[in-house]
Design a protein around this motif. Structure first.
Motif, PDB file in Angstrom:
ATOM      1  N   ILE A  73       0.848  -1.196   0.000  1.00 14.05           N
ATOM      2  CA  ILE A  73       0.000   0.000   0.000  1.00 14.05           C
ATOM      3  C   ILE A  73       0.884   1.248   0.000  1.00 14.05           C
ATOM      4  O   ILE A  73       1.750   1.408   0.862  1.00 14.05           O
ATOM      5  CB  ILE A  73      -0.923   0.005   1.237  1.00 14.05           C
ATOM      6  N   LYS A  74       0.650   2.119  -0.962  1.00 12.40           N
ATOM      7  CA  LYS A  74       1.342   3.405  -1.018  1.00 12.40           C
ATOM      8  C   LYS A  74       0.703   4.338  -0.003  1.00 12.40           C
ATOM      9  O   LYS A  74      -0.529   4.474   0.044  1.00 12.40           O
ATOM     10  CB  LYS A  74       1.224   3.993  -2.432  1.00 12.40           C
ATOM     11  N   ILE A  75       1.535   4.964   0.829  1.00 13.29           N
ATOM     12  CA  ILE A  75       1.061   5.884   1.858  1.00 13.29           C
ATOM     13  C   ILE A  75       1.622   7.269   1.545  1.00 13.29           C
ATOM     14  O   ILE A  75       2.836   7.430   1.433  1.00 13.29           O
ATOM     15  CB  ILE A  75       1.552   5.459   3.255  1.00 13.29           C
ATOM     16  N   ILE A  76       0.747   8.240   1.432  1.00 11.06           N
ATOM     17  CA  ILE A  76       1.171   9.615   1.181  1.00 11.06           C
ATOM     18  C   ILE A  76       0.749  10.453   2.380  1.00 11.06           C
ATOM     19  O   ILE A  76      -0.408  10.416   2.797  1.00 11.06           O
ATOM     20  CB  ILE A  76       0.566  10.164  -0.112  1.00 11.06           C
ATOM     21  N   GLY A  77       1.719  11.180   2.916  1.00  6.47           N
ATOM     22  CA  GLY A  77       1.450  12.030   4.071  1.00  6.47           C
ATOM     23  C   GLY A  77       1.945  13.439   3.846  1.00  6.47           C
ATOM     24  O   GLY A  77       2.513  13.760   2.807  1.00  6.47           O
ATOM     25  N   THR A  78       1.752  14.268   4.849  1.00 10.22           N
ATOM     26  CA  THR A  78       2.136  15.674   4.735  1.00 10.22           C
ATOM     27  C   THR A  78       3.647  15.878   4.696  1.00 10.22           C
ATOM     28  O   THR A  78       4.124  16.895   4.207  1.00 10.22           O
ATOM     29  CB  THR A  78       1.547  16.481   5.914  1.00 10.22           C
ATOM     30  N   ASN A  79       4.419  14.885   5.192  1.00 12.08           N
ATOM     31  CA  ASN A  79       5.882  15.024   5.220  1.00 12.08           C
ATOM     32  C   ASN A  79       6.608  14.089   4.266  1.00 12.08           C
ATOM     33  O   ASN A  79       7.834  14.069   4.241  1.00 12.08           O
ATOM     34  CB  ASN A  79       6.413  14.757   6.631  1.00 12.08           C
ATOM     35  N   GLY A  80       5.892  13.268   3.516  1.00  9.64           N
ATOM     36  CA  GLY A  80       6.555  12.344   2.610  1.00  9.64           C
ATOM     37  C   GLY A  80       5.677  11.156   2.285  1.00  9.64           C
ATOM     38  O   GLY A  80       4.474  11.157   2.538  1.00  9.64           O
ATOM     39  N   ALA A  81       6.330  10.128   1.735  1.00  8.67           N
ATOM     40  CA  ALA A  81       5.593   8.935   1.323  1.00  8.67           C
ATOM     41  C   ALA A  81       6.396   7.694   1.686  1.00  8.67           C
ATOM     42  O   ALA A  81       7.604   7.761   1.917  1.00  8.67           O
ATOM     43  CB  ALA A  81       5.336   8.983  -0.179  1.00  8.67           C
ATOM     44  N   ALA A  82       5.710   6.570   1.738  1.00 12.91           N
ATOM     45  CA  ALA A  82       6.343   5.288   2.028  1.00 12.91           C
ATOM     46  C   ALA A  82       5.439   4.191   1.470  1.00 12.91           C
ATOM     47  O   ALA A  82       4.298   4.446   1.077  1.00 12.91           O
ATOM     48  CB  ALA A  82       6.543   5.096   3.531  1.00 12.91           C
ATOM     49  N   GLU A  83       5.976   2.979   1.457  1.00 15.26           N
ATOM     50  CA  GLU A  83       5.180   1.815   1.075  1.00 15.26           C
ATOM     51  C   GLU A  83       4.942   0.976   2.319  1.00 15.26           C
ATOM     52  O   GLU A  83       5.879   0.592   3.003  1.00 15.26           O
ATOM     53  CB  GLU A  83       5.916   0.987   0.028  1.00 15.26           C
ATOM     54  N   GLY A  84       3.679   0.721   2.624  1.00 14.69           N
ATOM     55  CA  GLY A  84       3.339  -0.163   3.723  1.00 14.69           C
ATOM     56  C   GLY A  84       3.139  -1.565   3.188  1.00 14.69           C
ATOM     57  O   GLY A  84       2.461  -1.753   2.183  1.00 14.69           O
ATOM     58  N   ILE A  85       3.759  -2.531   3.829  1.00 14.76           N
ATOM     59  CA  ILE A  85       3.580  -3.929   3.452  1.00 14.76           C
ATOM     60  C   ILE A  85       2.960  -4.627   4.654  1.00 14.76           C
ATOM     61  O   ILE A  85       3.570  -4.701   5.716  1.00 14.76           O
ATOM     62  CB  ILE A  85       4.914  -4.565   3.026  1.00 14.76           C
ATOM     63  N   VAL A  86       1.735  -5.093   4.466  1.00 18.79           N
ATOM     64  CA  VAL A  86       0.942  -5.639   5.565  1.00 18.79           C
ATOM     65  C   VAL A  86       0.517  -7.065   5.224  1.00 18.79           C
ATOM     66  O   VAL A  86      -0.053  -7.308   4.162  1.00 18.79           O
ATOM     67  CB  VAL A  86      -0.315  -4.777   5.824  1.00 18.79           C
TER      68      VAL A  86
END
Length: 114
Positions: A73-86
């Motif tokens: 899952i691609k996560i976009i936030g106010t300070n950056g982005a990351a990939e969550g693997i769940v």
């Protein structure tokens, strides 16, 4: 040439249907909520503004009331982005997060749950 075009078209339809099946699973909702609510995720990306399933990167095995899944899952936030693997497990019809980690843009990994 016509067979190649038909084969490619069938593959595109298959992958599109698989993505829709995974994206509409209750399990992906549980995984996305887990990432949105996780304090470590918020420390890294800031307030989460958007999550989206990464196409063709996830795996779903749903056998009615039992199952398992791994969502990217691609996560976009106010300070950056990351990939969550769940990784989630479905027992008695309920999805539960089993393991989770973040893959940061610089390729560092943060374990959220193991």
């Amino acid at each position: 040439m016509k067979k190649l075009i038909i084969t490619v078209a069938l593959l595109v339809v298959f992958f599109a249907e698989f993505h829709l099946l995974v994206a509409n699973s209750d399990g992906v909702d549980v995984a996305s909520k887990y990432l949105r609510d996780n304090s470590e995720v918020r420390k890294v990306v800031g307030a989460v503004s958007k999550t989206s399933l990464i196409p063709l990167a996830s795996e779903l095995k749903d056998y009615g009331r039992e199952g398992s899944a791994t969502y990217h899952i691609k996560i976009i936030g106010t300070n950056g982005a990351a990939e969550g693997i769940v990784t989630s497990i479905k027992t008695d019809g309920m999805w539960k997060v089993d393991k989770a980690h973040l893959l940061l843009e610089d390729k560092d990994i943060i374990i959220l749950k193991q």
